[in-house]
Write an enzyme that holds these catalytic residues in place. Structure first.
Site, PDB file in Angstrom:
ATOM      1  N   ARG A  46      -5.376  -6.613  -3.107  1.00  0.00           N
ATOM      2  CA  ARG A  46      -4.265  -5.809  -2.604  1.00  0.00           C
ATOM      3  C   ARG A  46      -4.745  -4.363  -2.142  1.00  0.00           C
ATOM      4  O   ARG A  46      -3.963  -3.391  -2.271  1.00  0.00           O
ATOM      5  CB  ARG A  46      -3.300  -5.664  -3.940  1.00  0.00           C
ATOM      6  CG  ARG A  46      -2.615  -6.838  -4.390  1.00  0.00           C
ATOM      7  CD  ARG A  46      -1.983  -6.695  -5.685  1.00  0.00           C
ATOM      8  NE  ARG A  46      -0.831  -6.066  -5.225  1.00  0.00           N
ATOM      9  CZ  ARG A  46       0.498  -6.327  -5.012  1.00  0.00           C
ATOM     10  NH1 ARG A  46       0.510  -7.589  -4.620  1.00  0.00           N
ATOM     11  NH2 ARG A  46       1.393  -5.529  -4.681  1.00  0.00           N
ATOM     12  N   LEU A  66      -3.256 -14.262   0.606  1.00  0.00           N
ATOM     13  CA  LEU A  66      -2.233 -13.183   0.893  1.00  0.00           C
ATOM     14  C   LEU A  66      -1.124 -13.408  -0.247  1.00  0.00           C
ATOM     15  O   LEU A  66      -0.969 -14.518  -0.765  1.00  0.00           O
ATOM     16  CB  LEU A  66      -1.505 -13.473   2.080  1.00  0.00           C
ATOM     17  CG  LEU A  66      -2.108 -13.387   3.610  1.00  0.00           C
ATOM     18  CD1 LEU A  66      -1.146 -13.852   4.771  1.00  0.00           C
ATOM     19  CD2 LEU A  66      -2.299 -11.882   3.631  1.00  0.00           C
ATOM     20  N   ASP A  67      -0.859 -12.194  -0.680  1.00  0.00           N
ATOM     21  CA  ASP A  67       0.190 -12.371  -1.828  1.00  0.00           C
ATOM     22  C   ASP A  67       1.419 -13.207  -1.353  1.00  0.00           C
ATOM     23  O   ASP A  67       1.676 -13.418  -0.289  1.00  0.00           O
ATOM     24  CB  ASP A  67       0.738 -10.901  -2.017  1.00  0.00           C
ATOM     25  CG  ASP A  67      -0.543 -10.120  -2.632  1.00  0.00           C
ATOM     26  OD1 ASP A  67      -1.450 -10.805  -3.296  1.00  0.00           O
ATOM     27  OD2 ASP A  67      -0.306  -8.830  -2.578  1.00  0.00           O
ATOM     28  N   ALA A  68       2.248 -13.675  -2.065  1.00  0.00           N
ATOM     29  CA  ALA A  68       3.385 -14.167  -2.233  1.00  0.00           C
ATOM     30  C   ALA A  68       4.353 -13.473  -1.249  1.00  0.00           C
ATOM     31  O   ALA A  68       5.058 -14.076  -0.435  1.00  0.00           O
ATOM     32  CB  ALA A  68       4.132 -14.891  -3.195  1.00  0.00           C
TER      33      ALA A  68
END
Length: 234
Positions: free
Chosen positions: A149, A43-45
């Protein structure tokens, strides 16, 4: 028996154990000491929610690169996203049908609106860094592939910038009532392993032994068994 860790990743935490020099984000090292753990689906930050970790290589591979026979709805990932604006039926239809991105058209997704009651029951307070907008819509979107994303790009393409993204479920495992920053370890049952396409341990680790060729024993001559030196005849 292989195990899986379910972690409710907070906003601002990298999905890795090492920090990057160019940011001040926290890492998984702030939550886990076992460096043998591997993330199955990052997961992105700035994204939140369910993160799956395991120390089992086969389980990690099955989660990140599922066999074609298992790459169906059972391997879907569900996200709850807060988007800017009042999402129309036409925009939802675009997401459901497939969106053209730079790396290809997305597969059909399952998309539904979420009610205020659902959000109040399941979603925690937003971090201060997330932008505030007067008009927003919460959507539940389930995808069956893993482009980079992807959900954020899909929403942006149809004119719905994503303000907040929370992964609620992945590969048949759900966030449940895990608090932000909390984790739980679960054993994977034979049914779980079969669903993921993971071979049983005995079958995966035991290599069939090669059959040895039969050894043929040749009879030895008396001279070879008891060698003697020959004298020259006078």
């Amino acid at each position: 028996m292989p195990t899986l860790i379910l972690f409710n990743k907070p906003y601002g935490v990298l999905s890795q154990f090492r920090s990057d020099d160019n940011n001040n984000f926290a890492t998984l090292s702030d939550y886990f000491s076992d460096r043998s753990l591997r993330v199955a689906g990052r997961l992105d930050a700035t994204s939140e929610g369910l993160l799956l970790l395991t120390a089992d290589g086969q389980v990690n591979k099955a989660l990140t690169h599922p066999p074609k026979a298992n790459a169906g709805k059972q391997q879907g990932k569900t996200y709850w996203i807060q988007v800017e604006g009042d999402a129309s039926d036409a925009q939802l239809q675009q997401l459901q049908t497939g969106v053209p991105l730079k790396d290809g058209i997305t597969l059909p997704a399952e998309v539904v609106r979420l009610s205020e009651a659902q959000i109040a029951e399941h979603i925690w307070q937003a971090p201060d860094k997330i932008a505030k907008r007067k008009v927003t819509t919460w959507l539940a979107i389930t995808i069956f592939e893993g482009k980079n994303r992807q959900v954020r790009r899909m929403a942006a393409h149809v004119g719905l910038p994503c303000l907040r993204l929370i992964r609620m479920a992945s590969s048949g495992f759900s966030l449940g009532n895990l608090e932000v920053g909390a984790s739980t370890q679960i054993p994977l049952s034979p049914a779980d392993l079969k669903r993921l396409g993971v071979q049983p341990l005995s079958a995966a680790t035991t290599k069939p032994q090669a059959r040895k060729k039969p050894r043929v024993l040749m009879p030895k001559s008396p001279q070879s068994k008891h060698p003697t030196s020959r004298r020259r005849q006078p």
